[in-house]
Motif scaffolding. Structure first.
Motif, mmCIF file in Angstrom:
data_model
loop_
_atom_site.group_PDB
_atom_site.id
_atom_site.type_symbol
_atom_site.label_atom_id
_atom_site.label_comp_id
_atom_site.label_asym_id
_atom_site.label_seq_id
_atom_site.Cartn_x
_atom_site.Cartn_y
_atom_site.Cartn_z
ATOM 1 N N GLY A 10 0.787 -1.213 0.000
ATOM 2 C CA GLY A 10 0.000 0.000 0.000
ATOM 3 C C GLY A 10 0.826 1.272 0.000
ATOM 4 O O GLY A 10 0.273 2.366 0.078
ATOM 5 N N ARG A 103 -16.129 0.783 -0.796
ATOM 6 C CA ARG A 103 -15.614 -0.538 -0.425
ATOM 7 C C ARG A 103 -14.107 -0.622 -0.593
ATOM 8 O O ARG A 103 -13.418 -1.259 0.210
ATOM 9 N N THR A 104 -13.566 0.022 -1.625
ATOM 10 C CA THR A 104 -12.115 -0.002 -1.771
ATOM 11 C C THR A 104 -11.447 0.843 -0.687
ATOM 12 O O THR A 104 -10.378 0.491 -0.183
ATOM 13 N N GLY A 105 -12.087 1.961 -0.320
ATOM 14 C CA GLY A 105 -11.573 2.740 0.804
ATOM 15 C C GLY A 105 -11.585 1.929 2.082
ATOM 16 O O GLY A 105 -10.643 1.963 2.877
ATOM 17 N N LEU A 107 -11.420 -1.329 2.237
ATOM 18 C CA LEU A 107 -10.387 -2.352 2.099
ATOM 19 C C LEU A 107 -9.038 -1.821 2.580
ATOM 20 O O LEU A 107 -8.313 -2.488 3.327
ATOM 21 N N ALA A 108 -8.712 -0.601 2.151
ATOM 22 C CA ALA A 108 -7.438 -0.004 2.559
ATOM 23 C C ALA A 108 -7.413 0.276 4.061
ATOM 24 O O ALA A 108 -6.420 -0.011 4.740
ATOM 25 N N GLU A 109 -8.490 0.847 4.593
ATOM 26 C CA GLU A 109 -8.531 1.120 6.031
ATOM 27 C C GLU A 109 -8.427 -0.166 6.836
ATOM 28 O O GLU A 109 -7.799 -0.199 7.895
ATOM 29 N N ARG A 111 -6.985 -3.111 5.890
ATOM 30 C CA ARG A 111 -5.711 -3.832 5.772
ATOM 31 C C ARG A 111 -4.510 -3.024 6.271
ATOM 32 O O ARG A 111 -3.619 -3.577 6.921
ATOM 33 N N GLY A 135 -15.881 -5.431 6.346
ATOM 34 C CA GLY A 135 -14.619 -6.144 6.195
ATOM 35 C C GLY A 135 -14.608 -7.432 6.985
ATOM 36 O O GLY A 135 -14.927 -7.443 8.173
ATOM 37 N N ALA A 278 -7.673 6.845 0.775
ATOM 38 C CA ALA A 278 -8.097 5.474 1.064
ATOM 39 C C ALA A 278 -8.610 4.756 -0.180
ATOM 40 O O ALA A 278 -8.249 3.598 -0.434
ATOM 41 N N GLY A 282 -6.960 1.520 -1.807
ATOM 42 C CA GLY A 282 -7.750 0.303 -1.909
ATOM 43 C C GLY A 282 -7.780 -0.243 -3.324
ATOM 44 O O GLY A 282 -7.735 -1.461 -3.537
ATOM 45 N N LEU A 285 -4.671 -2.125 -3.782
ATOM 46 C CA LEU A 285 -4.707 -3.438 -3.141
ATOM 47 C C LEU A 285 -5.522 -4.429 -3.967
ATOM 48 O O LEU A 285 -5.159 -5.612 -4.058
#
Length: 320
Positions: A10, A103-105, A107-109, A111, A135, A278, A282, A285
């Protein structure tokens, strides 16, 4: 639009921003994304000696992640845009992942951000509207039809304000940044006042602002308790513009949620850590997952397209 070259953990190796160009129409937005992605892939050659290996893109609205289609995005004027296929054509043989921006934001938050290490989390950004990302074990649920996490349309005030979704009393009509802005503008008589102004007035002790703020906090707590009853997250991550108020939001929110729980296990309620990067992180990722490179475990597709599992020395991918 935000774009980046990102490493497998990331890390942002290069990032850039530019206008969407939506004033020129929906097709211009798509073309802008394609051009941006191609430029960053070429930049990978200049900076790292090889082109980027995969691409990820996060977009708003309704997204069919399985088929790579941006189904509907009102602000961009999109309907059924085959964005993954278009990016694949522009970038050649590079695999492409398409995801929903919230959802991608999330995912980043989950992981690498505020929820790192949590097996179950809920990410809720409070912006123009309210959405959520569920998540579980390092992945984010999209649901059977792509609507998982739409907490903003949980009814918390039956018969209340009408929502564009067709219901009345939806959470986002009371607790989003835009809802607080509207309520505070009406309460103080200044049509230009916004949620940030309301937060400042709360801190200064203005009783009108405190009433508006508490109404929003109470509605938000009602929605969040419904969500944690269903999902049992270990961490509840709050982001978006309203979260920038810091403890002006988090202190009363934690108290309000605590008062409402009975048998439920109270999760940690924390601010998002990655800010407005984020979604971009994401998307990166998601792209690394296509190559089977996940710093927290193997990706869903196993080895990369060349039969190997890329390592951290793999050149970064472009995300938009």
């Amino acid at each position: 639009m935000k774009a980046a070259l990102a490493g497998p953990g990331g890390e942002l190796l290069y990032q850039a921003r530019r206008a969407t160009g939506r004033d020129r129409g929906p097709d211009a937005v798509v073309e802008g994304i394609l051009d941006f992605a191609a430029e960053l892939r070429a930049l990978g050659v200049d900076r790292f000696g090889e082109p980027a290996r995969a691409a990820g893109v996060a977009v708003p609205g309704i997204v069919d992640e399985e088929h790579g289609t941006a189904v509907y995005a009102a602000n961009l004027g999109w309907r059924d845009v085959p964005l993954r296929a278009l990016l694949g054509e522009r970038l050649g043989s590079v695999p492409v992942a398409l995801g929903h921006d919230v959802r991608t934001g999330g995912l980043a938050e989950g992981r690498i951000g505020a929820g790192k290490g949590a097996d179950r989390f809920l990410f809720v950004p409070l912006g123009t509207g309210i959405a959520g990302a569920i998540g579980i074990d390092g992945r984010v649920e999209s649901g059977a039809h792509g609507f998982a996490g739409e907490i903003g349309h949980v009814v918390v005030r039956p018969g209340g304000l009408p929502c564009p979704c067709g219901q009345r009393g939806c959470l986002e009509r009371f607790a989003s940044a835009s809802a607080v802005s509207q309520a505070w503008a009406e309460a103080c008589g200044d049509p230009d006042a916004d949620a940030a102004d309301c937060a400042k007035a709360v801190d200064s002790g203005d009783p009108r602002a405190r009433a508006v703020w508490q109404d929003a906090v109470d509605a938000l707590a009602d929605g969040l308790v419904t969500a944690l009853t269903l999902l049992d997250p270990r961490v509840l991550i709050i982001g978006g513009g309203l979260a920038e108020a810091g403890e002006t939001l988090f202190s009363p929110l934690r108290d309000a949620v605590r008062r409402r729980v009975t048998f439920q296990k109270l999760p940690r309620i924390v601010p998002a850590a990655l800010g407005d990067t984020a979604g971009c992180l994401g998307a990166g990722l998601l792209a690394w997952d296509l190559l089977g490179t996940d710093p927290h475990g193997p990706g869903p597709h196993g080895a990369g397209p060349d039969g190997t599992t890329p390592t951290t020395t793999t050149p970064p991918e472009v995300t938009t």
